[in-house]
Design a protein around this motif. Structure first.
Motif: not given
Length: 420
Positions: A219-220, A225-228, A254-259, A294-295
């Motif tokens: 899960e980690m 990996s994907h978000s970073l 980027a901020a939306t993805t990190a949140r 979409a990301a």
């Protein structure tokens, strides 16, 4: 669970919570086995000296060879009682031999040594061996007594009396020994099984902990990996463009993805909270392939998604499909930055769902393999599917997973067939 070259340590009896053995005398005998053996041998010797000779006769010569031989055998049988725990047949064989020698006496009776030795065979060997030894011993006495009666050295009535006396005395020792021996072996088996259960419990706990660590690691990896990767791509795009509005939009994405990644991390790490019995064992909702694609598109990658057919899948299958798409797209973004197409295809059939992630212009990687492919391979195998990944032969990379269709969920909605 298993079972390896090294064995798990046997737990101490204190962990078994065994009750205290009853009786002060019984506990004393259990704590001092050597003293018990010596005492039994002394008692046996006293019995042997008083019984290994003519009984009820006044004219028997104590110095006769038969009397001397019987005394020697009786003393040897009494001394052999100290070996009854390891070799219980030795004192019994000597006791039977003593009974055979005592057939020469007109009023020979069963030697009490037969009780002690027969008891030892039943307790320290087995019930089956006890009855075999009993039959063999009494048969030997019957054969020898009958032979001597035919020769006239003993009368038939005396031989029969000796056989019946020995049979009754040995039978008493056998019955008592079988009863106590079976109980002793039963308790030993129960205690041994309890030890095995404790070892298996510890092994199961270790396996469960290892499985949980592996699950958390998967899960980690999937979340981080994907978000970073998306955040890095958006940040690099924002730095490369001179357009302030585009750079601001990239940083906002980027901020939306990190949140979103932070939210998934909080949900996933809920299993590590202490004292919360309702902590989730899996993320609350499956990962959406549409959101993954979409990301990637927001990060500037040529990702597309095509879904064909319709299927009602269980949550585990939907979650696995989302993670497979996520890992495939993330690998394409990391290892194929010059790719002109990242194609994601999900085909729902009557028997299985096939997920394909294909990109062209894959760049070779010289670094060590990561945890991503291993994690989605474990996920796919867990739900009974298959996974293959490798070069497509034309300079690209293809990842294909086949997931069997399981029982549909009652509240499942058919998937969308449009692409973002």
């Amino acid at each position: 669970m298993a079972r390896s070259g090294s064995s798990a340590p046997v737990p101490a009896d204190a962990e078994l919570l065994l009750p205290r053995p009853p009786g002060v005398i019984r506990r004393f005998w259990a704590r001092h086995p050597l003293f018990t053996d010596i005492l039994v041998a002394i008692v046996g010797l006293a019995i042997a000296v008083t019984t290994a000779g003519p009984v009820g006769t006044d004219n028997a010569d104590p110095g006769a060879p038969v009397h001397i031989v019987s005394m020697v055998i009786a003393i040897a049988a009494a001394a052999a009682l100290m070996l009854r725990r390891r070799w219980p047949l030795v004192p019994y064989a000597l006791a039977v031999l003593l009974q055979l020698v005592m057939l020469a006496y007109p009023s020979a009776a069963g030697s009490p040594l037969l009780i002690l030795s027969m008891y030892a065979v039943a307790v320290y060997a087995s019930s089956r061996l006890c009855w075999i030894a009993y039959g063999v011993g009494m048969g030997a006495i019957a054969v020898v007594g009958g032979f001597e009666a035919l020769l006239g050295t003993v009368d038939v009535l005396g031989a029969l009396n000796a056989l019946l006396s020995a049979a009754v005395v040995a039978l008493v020792g056998a019955l008592v020994g079988v009863n106590i021996g079976n109980r002793k072996r039963y308790l030993e088996a129960v205690i041994d099984r309890s030890r095995q259960l404790i070892v298996e419990r510890d092994q199961q706990a270790q396996l469960a902990a290892a499985d949980e660590r592996a699950r958390i690691a998967r899960e980690m990896h999937d979340v981080v990996s994907h978000s970073l990767t998306v955040v890095v791509a958006l940040a690099e795009g924002a730095m490369a463009t001179p357009d302030i509005d585009r750079a601001r939009g990239a940083m906002d994405a980027a901020a939306t993805t990190a949140r979103e990644a932070l939210r998934e991390m909080r949900v996933m790490l809920g299993v590590l909270r202490d004292g919360d019995a309702d902590a989730p064992l899996a993320p609350l909702a499956p990962v959406s392939p549409y959101d993954v694609v979409a990301a990637a598109q927001r990060a500037g990658y040529p990702a597309t998604l095509v879904v064909t057919g319709a299927a009602e899948l269980a949550d585990t299958a939907q979650y696995a499909i989302g993670r497979i798409v996520q890992e495939g797209v993330t690998n394409a973004m990391r290892h194929a930055p010059s790719a002109t197409a990242i194609q994601v295809r999900i085909d729902h059939d009557a028997d299985a769902t096939t997920v394909t992630v294909h990109n062209d212009r894959a760049e070779p990687s010289n670094g060590p393999g990561g945890f991503g492919l291993r994690g989605i391979a474990e996920r796919t195998t867990h739900i009974g599917g298959t996974l293959s990944a490798g070069p497509d032969g034309a300079g690209g990379w293809r990842l294909t997973a086949t997931i069997p269709v399981t029982e549909p969920r009652a509240d499942a909605a058919p998937p969308r067939e449009d692409a973002p």
